[in-house]
Design an enzyme around this catalytic site. Structure first.
Site, PDB file in Angstrom:
ATOM      1  N   GLY A  65      -8.435   6.930 165.169  1.00 47.29           N
ATOM      2  CA  GLY A  65      -7.374   6.725 166.150  1.00 47.29           C
ATOM      3  C   GLY A  65      -6.589   5.450 166.066  1.00 47.29           C
ATOM      4  O   GLY A  65      -5.568   5.312 166.733  1.00 47.29           O
ATOM      5  N   GLU A  84     -14.183   6.994 162.314  1.00 49.25           N
ATOM      6  CA  GLU A  84     -13.528   8.051 161.531  1.00 49.25           C
ATOM      7  C   GLU A  84     -12.055   7.729 161.306  1.00 49.25           C
ATOM      8  O   GLU A  84     -11.163   8.455 161.777  1.00 49.25           O
ATOM      9  CB  GLU A  84     -13.672   9.391 162.271  1.00 49.25           C
ATOM     10  N   PRO A  85     -11.756   6.639 160.619  1.00 49.20           N
ATOM     11  CA  PRO A  85     -10.350   6.263 160.455  1.00 49.20           C
ATOM     12  C   PRO A  85      -9.616   7.187 159.479  1.00 49.20           C
ATOM     13  O   PRO A  85     -10.165   7.565 158.440  1.00 49.20           O
ATOM     14  CB  PRO A  85     -10.433   4.848 159.883  1.00 49.20           C
ATOM     15  N   GLY A  86      -8.408   7.566 159.823  1.00 45.42           N
ATOM     16  CA  GLY A  86      -7.585   8.394 158.933  1.00 45.42           C
ATOM     17  C   GLY A  86      -6.258   7.711 158.672  1.00 45.42           C
ATOM     18  O   GLY A  86      -6.045   7.098 157.621  1.00 45.42           O
ATOM     19  N   ARG A  87      -5.392   7.766 159.670  1.00 44.87           N
ATOM     20  CA  ARG A  87      -4.037   7.229 159.551  1.00 44.87           C
ATOM     21  C   ARG A  87      -4.014   5.784 159.037  1.00 44.87           C
ATOM     22  O   ARG A  87      -3.210   5.431 158.177  1.00 44.87           O
ATOM     23  CB  ARG A  87      -3.378   7.281 160.934  1.00 44.87           C
ATOM     24  N   ARG A  98       6.352  15.410 160.867  1.00 45.25           N
ATOM     25  CA  ARG A  98       6.065  14.525 162.005  1.00 45.25           C
ATOM     26  C   ARG A  98       7.268  14.266 162.925  1.00 45.25           C
ATOM     27  O   ARG A  98       7.124  14.337 164.148  1.00 45.25           O
ATOM     28  CB  ARG A  98       5.458  13.191 161.525  1.00 45.25           C
ATOM     29  N   TYR A 102       6.314  15.623 166.466  1.00 41.31           N
ATOM     30  CA  TYR A 102       5.909  14.591 167.445  1.00 41.31           C
ATOM     31  C   TYR A 102       7.074  13.700 167.861  1.00 41.31           C
ATOM     32  O   TYR A 102       6.859  12.704 168.541  1.00 41.31           O
ATOM     33  CB  TYR A 102       4.841  13.668 166.839  1.00 41.31           C
ATOM     34  N   CYS A 115      16.796  25.737 158.052  1.00 41.01           N
ATOM     35  CA  CYS A 115      17.597  26.362 159.111  1.00 41.01           C
ATOM     36  C   CYS A 115      16.934  26.204 160.474  1.00 41.01           C
ATOM     37  O   CYS A 115      16.482  27.181 161.090  1.00 41.01           O
ATOM     38  CB  CYS A 115      17.814  27.831 158.782  1.00 41.01           C
ATOM     39  N   GLU A 116      16.806  24.995 160.912  1.00 44.30           N
ATOM     40  CA  GLU A 116      16.271  24.653 162.231  1.00 44.30           C
ATOM     41  C   GLU A 116      16.996  23.388 162.662  1.00 44.30           C
ATOM     42  O   GLU A 116      17.061  22.429 161.879  1.00 44.30           O
ATOM     43  CB  GLU A 116      14.772  24.295 162.159  1.00 44.30           C
TER      44      GLU A 116
END
Ligand SMILES: Cc1ncc(COP(=O)(O)O)c(C=O)c1O
Length: 412
Positions: free
Chosen positions: A239, A273-276, A312, A316, A342-343
């Site tokens: 986190g 549990e580091p990810g980012r 992202r 987000y 096409c969005e």
């Protein structure tokens, strides 16, 4: 010198110009700095070196095998959420005894395969999951190591879509339920309680909620021990945030200080549990300008990367710094930087000041190493972008560009 920097009027990753890589492999492409990833791993290990700690890299953040290999070589374990992630981690050389398995919906076949592998722990999030693990382990004559993931109802003060420690979310067990499950574990010979933990969210830049979670989990662990339960570890999840725009994320030392105080009082081993924070700032997405287009209200810079490559911003509303790869330029222009999908939601940045761009010019999105390629899709039948790992003045393609043939290869 930072891994990504400007040199000779050009943007560089380590000792390679992004333009050189783009010329060789085409765009869009992800470019990662090996030294940046390793520096992050080392700074996490150093910050926690005063206390027995196992960092388990959250494979979901970036699951490329070559990147996993580099991370596991530093001694990290893995936090996985699917059989696919487990197999990737194993292929990349992780020690099975350093794997923790998180997630609210582990299927029976996935649990069975993790039992066969002999992982460190299942992070259990419901009573139904506990029962499934117990019966699958019993059928196989095994004892499954389980850790109870608590939902501490702590607001991580981050984007609601990546907040996971509130009762309004699907994650974890309320403490009373977790206590009852600990009792159940004691009665089931096919289970062994090894830990307790929580994960309250992602991109957290304020350490206060992390400290609060550490205190709560330490108290919860102490309470279980008073009831006679034995534990090996406390898992405080991942986190920790990174800088995308103007955030001031904690240093690894301040993160360690924020949580170690509470955990030390228990004497239990710590898992994180580091990810980012491991890979986020170690990667960029390089794109070429396709064309520019003016409407009565907007000035669009249409590039060859899109939301299928980096979702992202769409998902987000997140911010990525966008820069021109050539650093000498004339007047600035204000653009909405968008992809060809096409969005209307297919955008990378709105009202961004960039040098006036022409077709073929290169731009890049900073801080794209985490939840970038890992979340990529083939939407609009777009082959996924290649990934490149830079090491000094060398680079290696660590995932090739998908071909059109790849797109329909599995269709019958
Ligand atoms: C259980 C768990 N652990 C770790 C992480 C990694 O979080 P981050 O990338 O913010 O460090 C996540 C991400 O959502 C998660 O769900």
């Amino acid at each position: 010198m930072p891994a990504f920097h400007d040199r000779n009027d050009q943007a560089y990753c380590e000792d390679l110009a992004l333009s050189t890589i783009a010329k060789d492999v085409g765009t869009p492409c992800y470019v990662y700095s090996k030294s940046s990833i390793l520096d992050q791993c080392r700074s996490i290990l150093a910050a926690f070196s005063t206390y027995p700690t196992l960092p388990c890299y959250a494979v979901k953040a970036n699951s490329n095998l070559s990147i996993l290999k580099e991370i596991f070589k530093t001694g990290f374990g893995a936090d996985i959420v699917s059989q696919g992630e487990m197999e990737r981690a194993l292929r990349a050389g992780v020690d099975p005894k350093k794997i923790v398995y998180s997630g609210v919906g582990k299927r029976a076949d996935e649990i069975a395969s993790a039992l066969r592998t002999g992982i460190l722990a299942f992070n259990v999030e419901s009573s139904a999951e506990l029962e499934t693990i117990a019966s699958l382990a019993a059928e196989r004559g095994l004892v499954a190591p389980v850790s109870l993931r608590v939902n501490p109802n702590i607001d991580a003060r981050t984007n609601p879509k990546i907040t996971t420690g509130l009762f309004s979310t699907k994650f974890g067990l309320v403490e009373t339920e977790a206590r009852a499950l600990a009792e159940k574990v004691r009665q089931l010979p096919s289970l062994r309680l090894v830990g307790v933990g929580c994960h309250i969210g992602s991109q957290i830049v304020d350490v206060a909620p992390l400290t609060e979670a550490a205190v709560r989990m330490s108290q919860f662990a102490a309470g279980l021990r008073e009831l006679g339960h034995q534990l090996d570890f406390i898992d405080l999840g991942g986190g920790v945030g990174i800088r995308y725009q103007a955030e001031v994320p904690p240093t690894m030392e301040s993160y360690a200080n924020a949580i170690l105080g509470a955990v030390k009082s228990t004497g239990l081993k710590l898992l994180i549990e580091p990810g980012r924070v491991v890979v986020g700032n170690a990667g960029v997405l390089v794109c070429s300008v396709v064309l520019t287009k003016r409407t009565p209200e907007k000035n669009f810079l249409i590039v060859d990367g899109a939301m299928n490559d980096l979702v992202r911003p769409t998902m987000y509303d997140s911010y990525h710094e966008i820069k021109a790869a050539k650093t000498t330029h004339g007047p600035l222009q204000t653009y909405d930087v968008v992809g060809p999908i096409c969005e209307t939601g297919d955008y990378f940045g709105k009202d961004r000041e960039l040098p006036a761009c022409a077709p073929g010019d290169l731009i890049y999105l900073q801080s794209s190493g985490a939840y970038g390629s890992a979340m990529a899709s083939n939407y609009n039948s777009r082959p996924r972008a290649p990934e490149v790992l830079v090491d000094g003045s060398n680079y290696r393609v660590i995932r090739r560009r998908e071909t059109l043939q790849d797109l329909w290869e599995l269709e019958l």
